[in-house]
Design a protein around this motif. Sequence first.
Motif, short mmCIF file in Angstrom:
data_model
loop_
_atom_site.label_atom_id
_atom_site.label_comp_id
_atom_site.label_asym_id
_atom_site.label_seq_id
_atom_site.Cartn_x
_atom_site.Cartn_y
_atom_site.Cartn_z
N SER A 49 0.98 -1.02 -0.06
CA SER A 49 -0.15 0.12 -0.08
C SER A 49 0.88 1.20 -0.01
O SER A 49 2.06 1.22 0.41
N LEU A 50 0.39 2.31 -0.48
CA LEU A 50 1.09 3.64 -0.35
C LEU A 50 1.32 3.98 1.08
O LEU A 50 2.15 4.71 1.41
N GLU A 51 0.30 3.89 1.95
CA GLU A 51 0.55 3.92 3.24
C GLU A 51 1.77 3.48 3.92
O GLU A 51 2.56 4.29 4.66
N LEU A 52 2.14 2.14 3.43
CA LEU A 52 3.40 1.63 3.93
C LEU A 52 4.49 2.33 3.43
O LEU A 52 5.60 2.38 3.98
N VAL A 53 4.61 2.51 2.11
CA VAL A 53 5.66 3.33 1.46
C VAL A 53 6.03 4.60 2.09
O VAL A 53 7.02 4.96 2.12
N GLU A 54 4.79 5.33 2.49
CA GLU A 54 4.97 6.60 3.08
C GLU A 54 5.64 6.35 4.68
O GLU A 54 6.55 7.26 5.05
N LYS A 55 5.29 5.50 5.28
CA LYS A 55 5.60 5.08 6.51
C LYS A 55 7.29 4.46 6.47
O LYS A 55 8.16 4.94 7.30
N LEU A 56 7.57 3.74 5.38
CA LEU A 56 8.92 3.59 5.30
C LEU A 56 10.10 4.62 4.90
O LEU A 56 11.12 4.61 5.31
N THR A 57 9.39 5.48 4.19
CA THR A 57 10.41 6.68 3.80
C THR A 57 9.94 8.07 4.67
O THR A 57 10.54 8.96 4.30
N GLY A 58 8.96 7.85 5.61
CA GLY A 58 8.70 9.06 6.37
C GLY A 58 9.74 9.90 7.04
O GLY A 58 9.76 10.97 7.25
N SER A 59 10.66 9.06 7.28
CA SER A 59 11.79 9.68 8.34
C SER A 59 12.83 10.17 7.37
O SER A 59 14.06 10.84 7.82
N TYR A 60 12.85 10.04 6.07
CA TYR A 60 13.97 10.32 5.21
C TYR A 60 13.88 11.85 4.62
O TYR A 60 12.65 12.30 4.43
N ASP A 61 14.86 12.69 4.67
CA ASP A 61 14.48 14.07 4.13
C ASP A 61 15.02 13.84 2.72
O ASP A 61 14.88 13.02 2.06
N GLU A 62 14.87 15.20 1.80
CA GLU A 62 14.75 15.27 0.47
C GLU A 62 16.10 14.77 -0.13
O GLU A 62 15.81 14.09 -1.25
N PRO A 63 17.43 14.89 0.33
CA PRO A 63 18.36 14.30 -0.18
C PRO A 63 18.35 12.90 -0.29
O PRO A 63 18.85 12.23 -1.17
N HIS A 64 17.96 12.11 0.84
CA HIS A 64 17.82 10.73 0.95
C HIS A 64 16.92 10.25 0.17
O HIS A 64 17.21 9.09 -0.73
N ILE A 65 15.89 10.78 0.05
CA ILE A 65 14.62 10.58 -0.98
C ILE A 65 15.21 10.36 -2.46
O ILE A 65 14.89 9.64 -3.32
N ARG A 66 16.09 11.55 -2.87
CA ARG A 66 16.47 11.70 -4.28
C ARG A 66 17.51 10.56 -4.37
O ARG A 66 17.53 10.17 -5.62
N TRP A 67 18.34 10.02 -3.64
CA TRP A 67 19.10 8.92 -3.64
C TRP A 67 18.13 7.50 -3.89
O TRP A 67 18.63 6.80 -4.89
N LEU A 68 17.31 7.43 -3.09
CA LEU A 68 16.23 6.25 -3.42
C LEU A 68 15.66 6.33 -4.84
O LEU A 68 15.54 5.37 -5.78
N ARG A 69 15.25 7.66 -5.22
CA ARG A 69 14.79 7.77 -6.56
C ARG A 69 15.79 7.60 -7.70
O ARG A 69 15.50 6.71 -8.62
N LEU A 70 16.97 8.08 -7.33
CA LEU A 70 18.09 7.70 -8.35
C LEU A 70 18.27 6.18 -8.52
O LEU A 70 18.62 5.57 -9.54
N ASN A 71 18.36 5.61 -7.38
CA ASN A 71 18.55 4.21 -7.24
C ASN A 71 17.36 3.31 -8.29
O ASN A 71 17.67 2.59 -8.86
N THR A 72 16.02 3.81 -8.08
CA THR A 72 15.32 3.30 -8.93
C THR A 72 15.33 3.55 -10.42
O THR A 72 15.03 2.82 -11.19
N GLU A 73 15.76 4.72 -10.78
CA GLU A 73 16.02 5.03 -12.04
C GLU A 73 17.13 4.35 -12.73
O GLU A 73 17.00 3.82 -13.87
N LEU A 74 18.12 4.08 -11.70
CA LEU A 74 19.42 3.19 -12.41
C LEU A 74 19.04 1.81 -12.58
O LEU A 74 19.63 1.09 -13.13
N ASP A 75 17.81 1.27 -11.82
CA ASP A 75 17.37 -0.06 -11.97
C ASP A 75 16.96 -0.33 -13.35
O ASP A 75 17.00 -1.52 -13.84
#
Length: 126
Positions: A49-75
């Motif tokens: 669910s989207l709620e679980l995604v938000e819970k998993l990423t809720g404590s991350y700030d924007e730079p960390h979220i960008r790294w996660l997004r980059l990881n998905t793009e590199l996938d």
Amino acid sequence: MNIFNYVNTKSKFLLSLLLLIIMTAVMLFTERQSGSDHGIIIKLELAPSLELVEKLTGSYDEPHIRWLRLNTELDFFYIISYTALCFFAFEGLLKRFSPSGKFKQLALLAAIPGIFDVVENLFLLN
């Protein structure tokens, strides 16, 4: 003239394997740079669910979220590497065990997991 016509299946397989190893290292690096727990990407991919995604990423700030997004793009490059590796492995096996080429199209089955992974990434990025 296609350069791939001059390269044998074993060389294509080994080149794909090298690309897969490189992409694995890059993906692990970007996941670590996100500051997340090891395996966060898998948890995000399997979140029901989207709620679980938000819970998993809720404590991350924007730079960390960008790294996660980059990881998905590199996938997407990782998908290309493992799909190519499987394709050339299948092609090599089929050439060896079916020299007539009768079952050559079976190597295209290697693309199926990649297609599903692309769909998954597109959902994650949106």
